[in-house]
Structures are given as C-alpha cells and as structure tokens.
Design a protein around this motif. Sequence first.
Motif, short mmCIF file in Angstrom:
data_model
loop_
_atom_site.label_atom_id
_atom_site.label_comp_id
_atom_site.label_asym_id
_atom_site.label_seq_id
_atom_site.Cartn_x
_atom_site.Cartn_y
_atom_site.Cartn_z
N PHE A 116 52.55 55.43 9.75
CA PHE A 116 51.17 55.59 9.29
C PHE A 116 50.74 57.06 9.36
O PHE A 116 50.19 57.61 8.41
N CYS A 117 51.06 57.73 10.48
CA CYS A 117 50.70 59.14 10.64
C CYS A 117 51.40 60.02 9.62
O CYS A 117 50.79 60.94 9.06
N TRP A 118 52.68 59.74 9.35
CA TRP A 118 53.38 60.51 8.33
C TRP A 118 52.70 60.37 6.98
O TRP A 118 52.58 61.36 6.24
N ALA A 119 52.27 59.17 6.63
CA ALA A 119 51.58 58.98 5.35
C ALA A 119 50.32 59.85 5.30
O ALA A 119 50.06 60.52 4.29
N LEU A 120 49.55 59.88 6.38
CA LEU A 120 48.35 60.71 6.42
C LEU A 120 48.69 62.19 6.35
O LEU A 120 48.04 62.96 5.63
N LEU A 121 49.69 62.62 7.12
CA LEU A 121 50.08 64.02 7.13
C LEU A 121 50.60 64.47 5.76
O LEU A 121 50.26 65.57 5.29
N LEU A 122 51.41 63.66 5.13
CA LEU A 122 51.94 64.01 3.81
C LEU A 122 50.83 64.07 2.77
O LEU A 122 50.86 64.91 1.86
N ASN A 123 49.84 63.22 2.91
CA ASN A 123 48.67 63.31 2.03
C ASN A 123 47.92 64.62 2.30
O ASN A 123 47.42 65.26 1.38
N GLY A 124 47.88 65.02 3.57
CA GLY A 124 47.27 66.30 3.93
C GLY A 124 48.05 67.47 3.33
O GLY A 124 47.46 68.46 2.88
N LEU A 125 49.39 67.38 3.32
CA LEU A 125 50.23 68.38 2.67
C LEU A 125 49.88 68.47 1.19
O LEU A 125 49.69 69.57 0.64
N LYS A 126 49.77 67.33 0.54
CA LYS A 126 49.44 67.27 -0.88
C LYS A 126 48.07 67.92 -1.14
O LYS A 126 47.92 68.76 -2.04
N ASP A 127 47.07 67.54 -0.34
CA ASP A 127 45.73 68.12 -0.49
C ASP A 127 45.73 69.62 -0.23
O ASP A 127 45.03 70.38 -0.90
N TYR A 128 46.50 70.05 0.76
CA TYR A 128 46.60 71.48 1.07
C TYR A 128 47.16 72.24 -0.13
O TYR A 128 46.61 73.27 -0.55
N LEU A 129 48.24 71.74 -0.71
CA LEU A 129 48.88 72.44 -1.82
C LEU A 129 48.09 72.36 -3.12
O LEU A 129 48.00 73.33 -3.85
N GLU A 130 47.54 71.19 -3.41
CA GLU A 130 46.86 71.01 -4.69
C GLU A 130 45.41 71.51 -4.68
O GLU A 130 44.93 71.99 -5.71
#
Length: 141
Positions: A116-130
């Motif tokens: 669950f945390c990885w899903a949130l963190l990877l979404n954070g990575l996506k938001d950071y980059l985009e």
Amino acid sequence: MSYTIYHNLMINKDVESVFKAVTDPEQLINWWPLKCTGKPKINEVYNYNFTDKYNWFAIVNLIEDKQIHFKMTDSDEDWNPTKFGYELEEKEDGTYLRFFHKDWPECNDHFKHSSFCWALLLNGLKDYLEKGIIIPFESRA
C-alpha cells in the motif's frame, strides 16, 4: 516460498527524467526518504534515512536509463532479504515504470502495508515528475 509486490504506472516524462528521480539523492528526497546519499553506479552503497532510528542501506545494480535494482543490506527483519527495483520503458507519451519488491519471507501485515505504501509513494513520484508536487516528508506513506 517468497512474495513479491508489483506496481506498474505510466509517467508522462522522458525516461532520463524518471531514471534520475529514482537514482539521484537530491530528487529522491522529494518523494521518498528524508535524507539520502549515493550515486547510480554498480555496487554503490546508498543510504536512505527515514529517521535516525530507521536508517538503512542498499547496493545498486543498474543499466543506465533502463533499470535500477537495490538489495537491502541493513533494514528490518522483513525487508533485509528483499530486493526492489524499477524497470523503465520509453513510450510515445512518456515512461512506463515497472516496480517490484521481491523476496518477502511472508505475506504478513508488514508486506501488505508496504505494498500500500509503495503505491502511495509511486503516485508521489508521478506527481513530483509530472506536476512538480513535493509532499512534505511527514505526510508521505
């Protein structure tokens, strides 16, 4: 038997930008650890700091702009035998990121919470980059 977490996502950025965001300590701290040191080179030791009490290391295996894999060396009991990594594929509209976190000894609550945390963190990575969004460390998964 061991268990694996998988997450795949499309990031609307070029592969070089995504690779840098998952390997450069100055960018990693914008979406995952509190502090980080290391260089994207074979056998390089990375230091990820989440708190002074929880401070672990990983060894890197990589192919520039294609993949990076980490082996846990000093973490907690569940994470120590694990490896995690990112595999990147350039697409017409960005980068397809395939994430794995494998060799978990049990499918226990920690495994499920980490997924669950990885899903949130990877979404954070996506938001950071985009979008350039940096979630404060205290608010991350």
